[in-house]
Design a protein around this motif. Structure first.
Motif, PDB file in Angstrom:
ATOM      1  N   GLU A   9       0.825  -1.210   0.000  1.00  0.00           N
ATOM      2  CA  GLU A   9       0.000   0.000   0.000  1.00  0.00           C
ATOM      3  C   GLU A   9       0.858   1.257   0.000  1.00  0.00           C
ATOM      4  OE1 GLU A   9      -2.682  -0.377   3.264  1.00  0.00           O
ATOM      5  OE2 GLU A   9      -3.938  -1.844   2.237  1.00  0.00           O
ATOM      6  N   ALA A  10       1.963   1.229   0.736  1.00  0.00           N
ATOM      7  CA  ALA A  10       2.871   2.383   0.749  1.00  0.00           C
ATOM      8  C   ALA A  10       3.473   2.601  -0.638  1.00  0.00           C
ATOM      9  CB  ALA A  10       3.975   2.180   1.780  1.00  0.00           C
ATOM     10  N   ALA A  11       3.816   1.518  -1.300  1.00  0.00           N
ATOM     11  CA  ALA A  11       4.373   1.628  -2.656  1.00  0.00           C
ATOM     12  C   ALA A  11       3.329   2.178  -3.623  1.00  0.00           C
ATOM     13  CB  ALA A  11       4.878   0.272  -3.128  1.00  0.00           C
ATOM     14  N   GLN A  12       2.074   1.742  -3.461  1.00  0.00           N
ATOM     15  CA  GLN A  12       1.001   2.248  -4.325  1.00  0.00           C
ATOM     16  C   GLN A  12       0.789   3.739  -4.124  1.00  0.00           C
ATOM     17  OE1 GLN A  12      -0.629   0.814  -6.774  1.00  0.00           O
ATOM     18  NE2 GLN A  12       0.524  -1.067  -6.486  1.00  0.00           N
ATOM     19  N   LYS A  13       0.811   4.195  -2.854  1.00  0.00           N
ATOM     20  CA  LYS A  13       0.643   5.622  -2.561  1.00  0.00           C
ATOM     21  C   LYS A  13       1.776   6.433  -3.163  1.00  0.00           C
ATOM     22  CE  LYS A  13      -1.980   5.273   1.733  1.00  0.00           C
ATOM     23  NZ  LYS A  13      -1.932   5.483   3.172  1.00  0.00           N
ATOM     24  N   ALA A  14       2.989   5.933  -3.042  1.00  0.00           N
ATOM     25  CA  ALA A  14       4.149   6.636  -3.594  1.00  0.00           C
ATOM     26  C   ALA A  14       4.062   6.715  -5.116  1.00  0.00           C
ATOM     27  CB  ALA A  14       5.440   5.937  -3.177  1.00  0.00           C
ATOM     28  N   ARG A  15       3.611   5.634  -5.727  1.00  0.00           N
ATOM     29  CA  ARG A  15       3.470   5.597  -7.180  1.00  0.00           C
ATOM     30  C   ARG A  15       2.407   6.592  -7.650  1.00  0.00           C
ATOM     31  NH1 ARG A  15       1.553   0.202  -9.867  1.00  0.00           N
ATOM     32  NH2 ARG A  15       1.254   0.918 -11.980  1.00  0.00           N
ATOM     33  N   GLU A  16       1.296   6.646  -6.935  1.00  0.00           N
ATOM     34  CA  GLU A  16       0.218   7.589  -7.265  1.00  0.00           C
ATOM     35  C   GLU A  16       0.701   9.033  -7.113  1.00  0.00           C
ATOM     36  OE1 GLU A  16      -3.535   8.620  -8.581  1.00  0.00           O
ATOM     37  OE2 GLU A  16      -2.688   6.604  -8.434  1.00  0.00           O
ATOM     38  N   ALA A  17       1.455   9.297  -6.061  1.00  0.00           N
ATOM     39  CA  ALA A  17       1.981  10.646  -5.838  1.00  0.00           C
ATOM     40  C   ALA A  17       2.940  11.047  -6.959  1.00  0.00           C
ATOM     41  CB  ALA A  17       2.680  10.724  -4.492  1.00  0.00           C
ATOM     42  N   ARG A  18       3.760  10.113  -7.401  1.00  0.00           N
ATOM     43  CA  ARG A  18       4.685  10.407  -8.504  1.00  0.00           C
ATOM     44  C   ARG A  18       3.934  10.666  -9.792  1.00  0.00           C
ATOM     45  NH1 ARG A  18       7.864   6.272  -6.574  1.00  0.00           N
ATOM     46  NH2 ARG A  18       7.074   4.838  -8.139  1.00  0.00           N
ATOM     47  N   ARG A  19       2.855   9.943  -9.999  1.00  0.00           N
ATOM     48  CA  ARG A  19       2.099  10.112 -11.234  1.00  0.00           C
ATOM     49  C   ARG A  19       1.400  11.470 -11.271  1.00  0.00           C
ATOM     50  NH1 ARG A  19      -2.945   6.599 -13.187  1.00  0.00           N
ATOM     51  NH2 ARG A  19      -3.741   7.591 -11.339  1.00  0.00           N
ATOM     52  N   ASN A  20       0.912  11.913 -10.115  1.00  0.00           N
ATOM     53  CA  ASN A  20       0.209  13.192 -10.064  1.00  0.00           C
ATOM     54  C   ASN A  20       1.146  14.381  -9.991  1.00  0.00           C
ATOM     55  OD1 ASN A  20      -2.295  12.043 -10.217  1.00  0.00           O
ATOM     56  ND2 ASN A  20      -2.520  11.835  -8.012  1.00  0.00           N
ATOM     57  N   GLN A  21       2.417  14.128  -9.712  1.00  0.00           N
ATOM     58  CA  GLN A  21       3.372  15.219  -9.612  1.00  0.00           C
ATOM     59  C   GLN A  21       3.677  15.736 -11.011  1.00  0.00           C
ATOM     60  OE1 GLN A  21       7.166  13.973  -8.187  1.00  0.00           O
ATOM     61  NE2 GLN A  21       7.689  15.991  -7.431  1.00  0.00           N
ATOM     62  N   ALA A  22       3.720  17.043 -11.154  1.00  0.00           N
ATOM     63  CA  ALA A  22       4.003  17.636 -12.452  1.00  0.00           C
ATOM     64  C   ALA A  22       5.211  18.556 -12.322  1.00  0.00           C
ATOM     65  CB  ALA A  22       2.797  18.420 -12.941  1.00  0.00           C
ATOM     66  N   ASN A  23       6.241  18.269 -13.075  1.00  0.00           N
ATOM     67  CA  ASN A  23       7.439  19.096 -13.045  1.00  0.00           C
ATOM     68  C   ASN A  23       7.394  20.064 -14.216  1.00  0.00           C
ATOM     69  OD1 ASN A  23       8.414  17.589 -10.909  1.00  0.00           O
ATOM     70  ND2 ASN A  23       9.376  16.098 -12.272  1.00  0.00           N
ATOM     71  N   THR A  24       7.337  21.355 -13.909  1.00  0.00           N
ATOM     72  CA  THR A  24       7.354  22.333 -14.989  1.00  0.00           C
ATOM     73  C   THR A  24       8.782  22.536 -15.431  1.00  0.00           C
ATOM     74  OG1 THR A  24       7.514  24.173 -13.442  1.00  0.00           O
ATOM     75  CG2 THR A  24       5.314  23.546 -14.177  1.00  0.00           C
ATOM     76  N   GLN A  25       8.963  22.583 -16.710  1.00  0.00           N
ATOM     77  CA  GLN A  25      10.281  22.794 -17.271  1.00  0.00           C
ATOM     78  C   GLN A  25      10.384  24.210 -17.793  1.00  0.00           C
ATOM     79  OE1 GLN A  25      10.694  19.862 -20.300  1.00  0.00           O
ATOM     80  NE2 GLN A  25      11.302  18.262 -18.868  1.00  0.00           N
ATOM     81  N   LEU A  26      11.607  24.664 -17.962  1.00  0.00           N
ATOM     82  CA  LEU A  26      11.846  25.979 -18.547  1.00  0.00           C
ATOM     83  C   LEU A  26      12.309  25.744 -19.977  1.00  0.00           C
ATOM     84  CD1 LEU A  26      11.958  29.028 -18.089  1.00  0.00           C
ATOM     85  CD2 LEU A  26      14.349  28.743 -17.488  1.00  0.00           C
ATOM     86  N   LYS A  27      11.426  26.009 -20.924  1.00  0.00           N
ATOM     87  CA  LYS A  27      11.760  25.860 -22.334  1.00  0.00           C
ATOM     88  C   LYS A  27      12.346  27.179 -22.819  1.00  0.00           C
ATOM     89  CE  LYS A  27       9.518  21.894 -22.732  1.00  0.00           C
ATOM     90  NZ  LYS A  27      10.024  20.668 -23.286  1.00  0.00           N
ATOM     91  N   GLU A  28      13.174  27.120 -23.837  1.00  0.00           N
ATOM     92  CA  GLU A  28      13.826  28.331 -24.331  1.00  0.00           C
ATOM     93  C   GLU A  28      13.583  28.491 -25.821  1.00  0.00           C
ATOM     94  OE1 GLU A  28      18.382  29.762 -24.836  1.00  0.00           O
ATOM     95  OE2 GLU A  28      17.784  29.104 -22.828  1.00  0.00           O
ATOM     96  N   ILE A  29      13.212  29.702 -26.212  1.00  0.00           N
ATOM     97  CA  ILE A  29      13.023  30.062 -27.614  1.00  0.00           C
ATOM     98  C   ILE A  29      13.944  31.240 -27.899  1.00  0.00           C
ATOM     99  CG2 ILE A  29      11.423  31.001 -29.319  1.00  0.00           C
ATOM    100  CD1 ILE A  29      10.681  28.248 -28.764  1.00  0.00           C
ATOM    101  N   ARG A  30      14.689  31.156 -28.995  1.00  0.00           N
ATOM    102  CA  ARG A  30      15.608  32.239 -29.359  1.00  0.00           C
ATOM    103  C   ARG A  30      15.111  32.966 -30.589  1.00  0.00           C
ATOM    104  NH1 ARG A  30      21.709  30.179 -28.275  1.00  0.00           N
ATOM    105  NH2 ARG A  30      21.343  29.424 -26.164  1.00  0.00           N
ATOM    106  N   PHE A  31      15.135  34.280 -30.511  1.00  0.00           N
ATOM    107  CA  PHE A  31      14.754  35.151 -31.616  1.00  0.00           C
ATOM    108  C   PHE A  31      15.972  35.940 -32.049  1.00  0.00           C
ATOM    109  CE2 PHE A  31      10.648  34.478 -29.685  1.00  0.00           C
ATOM    110  CZ  PHE A  31       9.742  34.582 -30.721  1.00  0.00           C
ATOM    111  N   ARG A  32      15.899  36.468 -33.236  1.00  0.00           N
ATOM    112  CA  ARG A  32      16.843  37.490 -33.679  1.00  0.00           C
ATOM    113  C   ARG A  32      16.040  38.768 -33.824  1.00  0.00           C
ATOM    114  NH1 ARG A  32      21.277  36.508 -36.458  1.00  0.00           N
ATOM    115  NH2 ARG A  32      21.434  38.742 -36.117  1.00  0.00           N
TER     116      ARG A  32
END
Length: 154
Positions: A9-32
């Motif tokens: 059950e502890a493993a299931q809870k940890a797995r569910e928490a990881r699935r719901n976790q969302a890591n925002t990334q910093l994407k980069e766009i370059r212009f001239r």
């Protein structure tokens, strides 16, 4: 309580928490600075896609040569981009000159978790319905049996 059950059950809870976790990334766009209209529209589409995905976007303008003496044109271009994507994202850091580059960070309006779930839902809506082959096979078999029974009665 059984230790194995507790551990499971502890493993299931940890797995569910990881699935719901969302890591925002910093994407980069370059212009001239001297970007063509079509190129601008293409890059703006990329920014919109990143913001829809729930990621932050770092927009960078690279200056060359004498372009460095006209930073107001870079600010104008970044403000134009911020206005174009204002319904999808907000400006988190205003345009700032860092040597030869000018940067601005845009943050998404909706959270990464919401964007992922919305993306998952839209993907499932477009997916064809899975066929239950065994149920179809059983139905055909029952129909043949019923037809054979009716033929024997006649």
């Amino acid at each position: 309580m059984d230790y194995g059950k507790y551990k499971y059950e502890a493993a299931q809870k940890a797995r569910e928490a990881r699935r719901n976790q969302a890591n925002t990334q910093l994407k980069e766009i370059r212009f001239r600075l001297k970007i063509d209209e079509h190129d601008y529209e293409t890059k703006r589409g990329h920014v919109e896609r990143f913001l829809n995905g729930g990621d932050k976007v770092k927009v960078m303008i690279m200056f060359r040569g004498r372009e460095q003496s006209r930073p107001e044109l870079g600010v104008k271009l970044l403000e134009r981009l911020a206005d174009d994507v204002s319904e999808l994202g907000t400006v988190e850091s205003m345009p700032r000159q860092d040597g030869r580059n000018m940067t601005m960070v845009l943050g998404p309006v909706k959270r990464k978790k919401m964007a992922k779930s919305q993306q998952r839902r839209s993907h499932q809506d477009g997916r064809p319905v899975k066929r239950n082959r065994q149920a179809e096979k059983d139905a055909r078999k029952a129909a043949r049996a019923a037809a054979a029974a009716k033929e024997q009665q006649d």
